[in-house]
Design a protein around this motif. Structure first.
Motif, short mmCIF file in Angstrom:
data_model
loop_
_atom_site.label_atom_id
_atom_site.label_comp_id
_atom_site.label_asym_id
_atom_site.label_seq_id
_atom_site.Cartn_x
_atom_site.Cartn_y
_atom_site.Cartn_z
N ALA A 21 0.68 -1.13 -0.17
CA ALA A 21 -0.07 0.05 -0.09
C ALA A 21 0.89 1.34 0.06
O ALA A 21 0.40 2.08 -0.51
N LEU A 22 2.08 1.29 0.65
CA LEU A 22 2.82 2.40 0.74
C LEU A 22 3.40 2.84 -0.57
O LEU A 22 3.50 3.98 -0.75
N ASP A 23 3.69 1.58 -1.23
CA ASP A 23 4.16 1.93 -2.67
C ASP A 23 3.23 2.77 -3.41
O ASP A 23 3.47 3.85 -4.29
N PHE A 24 1.89 2.48 -3.41
CA PHE A 24 0.96 3.17 -4.00
C PHE A 24 0.78 4.54 -3.48
O PHE A 24 0.51 5.37 -4.33
N TRP A 25 1.09 4.61 -2.41
CA TRP A 25 0.87 6.02 -1.59
C TRP A 25 2.07 7.12 -2.15
O TRP A 25 1.65 8.10 -2.48
N ARG A 26 3.27 6.51 -2.22
CA ARG A 26 4.39 7.12 -2.80
C ARG A 26 3.94 7.68 -4.03
O ARG A 26 4.47 8.76 -4.63
N ARG A 27 3.23 7.01 -4.87
CA ARG A 27 3.07 7.21 -6.27
C ARG A 27 1.24 7.60 -6.49
O ARG A 27 0.97 7.52 -7.52
N ARG A 28 0.75 8.35 -5.50
CA ARG A 28 -0.55 8.35 -5.49
C ARG A 28 -0.76 9.57 -6.64
O ARG A 28 -2.16 9.58 -6.86
N ALA A 29 0.09 10.32 -6.83
CA ALA A 29 -0.34 11.27 -7.99
C ALA A 29 -0.75 10.54 -9.15
O ALA A 29 -1.65 11.19 -10.19
N GLU A 30 -0.60 9.28 -9.70
CA GLU A 30 -0.55 8.77 -10.61
C GLU A 30 -2.14 7.71 -10.62
O GLU A 30 -2.66 7.46 -11.65
N LEU A 31 -2.54 7.84 -9.36
CA LEU A 31 -3.76 7.02 -9.04
C LEU A 31 -5.20 7.98 -9.58
O LEU A 31 -5.14 9.06 -9.56
N THR A 91 -8.92 6.20 3.47
CA THR A 91 -8.66 6.39 1.96
C THR A 91 -8.55 8.15 1.59
O THR A 91 -7.87 8.49 1.07
N HIS A 92 -9.41 8.83 2.56
CA HIS A 92 -9.29 10.39 2.15
C HIS A 92 -8.05 10.85 2.35
O HIS A 92 -7.44 11.44 1.70
N ASN A 93 -7.57 10.47 3.71
CA ASN A 93 -5.97 10.77 4.07
C ASN A 93 -5.00 10.44 3.15
O ASN A 93 -4.13 11.03 2.58
N PHE A 94 -4.99 8.98 2.64
CA PHE A 94 -4.21 8.39 1.84
C PHE A 94 -4.13 9.03 0.48
O PHE A 94 -3.11 9.56 0.11
N LEU A 95 -5.43 9.46 -0.14
CA LEU A 95 -5.22 10.03 -1.30
C LEU A 95 -4.93 11.53 -1.27
O LEU A 95 -4.33 12.07 -2.29
N ARG A 96 -5.11 12.24 -0.08
CA ARG A 96 -4.53 13.56 -0.08
C ARG A 96 -3.13 13.78 0.66
O ARG A 96 -2.63 14.82 0.72
N VAL A 122 3.50 4.12 7.11
CA VAL A 122 4.27 5.27 7.17
C VAL A 122 5.24 5.34 8.56
O VAL A 122 6.12 5.85 8.51
N ALA A 123 4.57 4.93 9.54
CA ALA A 123 5.41 4.90 10.68
C ALA A 123 6.26 3.62 11.04
O ALA A 123 6.99 3.51 11.79
#
Ligand code: IPD
Ligand code: CA
Ligand code: CA
Length: 268
Positions: A21-31, A91-96, A122-123
């Motif tokens: 999931a963290l890998d997606f978070w780091r690239r969230r601009a692509e989602l 999810t809302h936090n994740f996407l922002r 993240v932690a």
């Protein structure tokens, strides 16, 4: 296959799902973000993480049932063994890009929640617990046993109040007003399972939300119970597809908090 096997498996799966999931978070601009309803977001990340978890469970324990927010959000009856998954909670936090979200995985046997893991990638922390075996935080520093705070009174406490942004619910206004009258500090960080884990860890004294799904609640409730806290009964056959109020707190304020929430909102 025993409960020991499942707990070992969960402790290995949870951080791997978190890293995915963290890998997606780091690239969230692509989602590409889709709207399931008002203020109800989902992306490929939620579905991919759930599929990864679901596949691993099916491979390891082919006879176990699965309940997950994105791919299997209903279930018939009370299966003997069921995994309950929220692939990305918050999810809302994740996407922002707000670093407060988690991957939540629980396991219930014969209707009783038995294992739970909440991964905060993240932690770099995994909160995990087993019924009767305590609640723990594992991170780079090792393993620490969780203990809820020793608060004994509502005045002076710090309580998280979660609420869904998807529909208005004026009962929260009454509850917030009552908290102010009782000198309670309150917060909402927008992520139910991690806030529950943090109650177990002693960061907050309680978490209240008037309607949660079992995938938001099961793992975190087990952590609070195993850290010595109070968890109001989560109604319905435990671990199955229900929405119900969650009141989870340190032991010392549980009954008083439950009574106040009941009085202000009319919940059972
Ligand atoms: C939501 C979050 C939020 C809570 C909502 C949940 P999601 O889950 O946990 O904090 O208040 O009720 O639905 O949609 O981010 O998985
Ligand atoms: Ca959730
Ligand atoms: Ca979710």
């Amino acid at each position: 296959m025993t409960i020991d096997d499942r707990y070992r498996f969960l402790q290995s799966l949870s951080p791997r799902a978190g890293t995915y999931a963290l890998d997606f978070w780091r690239r969230r601009a692509e989602l590409v973000v889709e709207l399931k309803g008002p203020q109800d977001f989902v992306s490929h990340a939620d579905r991919a993480v759930e599929a990864m978890i679901r596949d691993e469970i099916a491979r390891a324990f082919p006879g176990d049932a699965f309940l997950g927010e994105e791919t299997a959000n209903t279930i018939e009856g009370t299966p003997e063994r069921v995994w309950i998954v929220d692939p990305i909670d918050g999810t809302h936090n994740f996407l922002r890009g707000i670093p407060y979200w988690n991957v939540s995985i629980a396991y219930a046997e014969r209707g009783v929640r038995t294992l739970g893991a909440v991964c905060d990638p993240v932690a770099g922390a995994v909160y995990h617990g087993r019924r009767g075996g305590g609640a723990w935080r594992t991170d780079a520093a090792g393993e620490t046993r969780l203990a809820a705070t020793g608060a004994t009174a509502l005045p002076g406490s710090l309580i998280c109040i979660g609420h869904s942004d998807r529909f208005p619910d004026p009962r929260y206004l009454a509850l917030r007003s009552a908290f102010m009258d009782h000198e309670v500090a309150f917060r909402n960080f927008g992520c139910a399972a991690l806030q529950l884990a943090h109650v177990a860890e002693g960061r907050y004294d309680a978490y209240v939300e008037l309607e949660l799904s079992s995938w938001d609640a099961m793992a975190g409730l087990l952590l609070v119970e195993e850290a010595g806290g109070y968890a109001a009964p989560f109604p319905g056959p435990q671990g199955l597809a229900v929405r119900a109020p969650v009141i989870a707190s340190v032991g010392g304020i549980g009954p008083a908090l439950h009574a106040l929430v009941r009085e202000q909102t009319g919940i059972a």
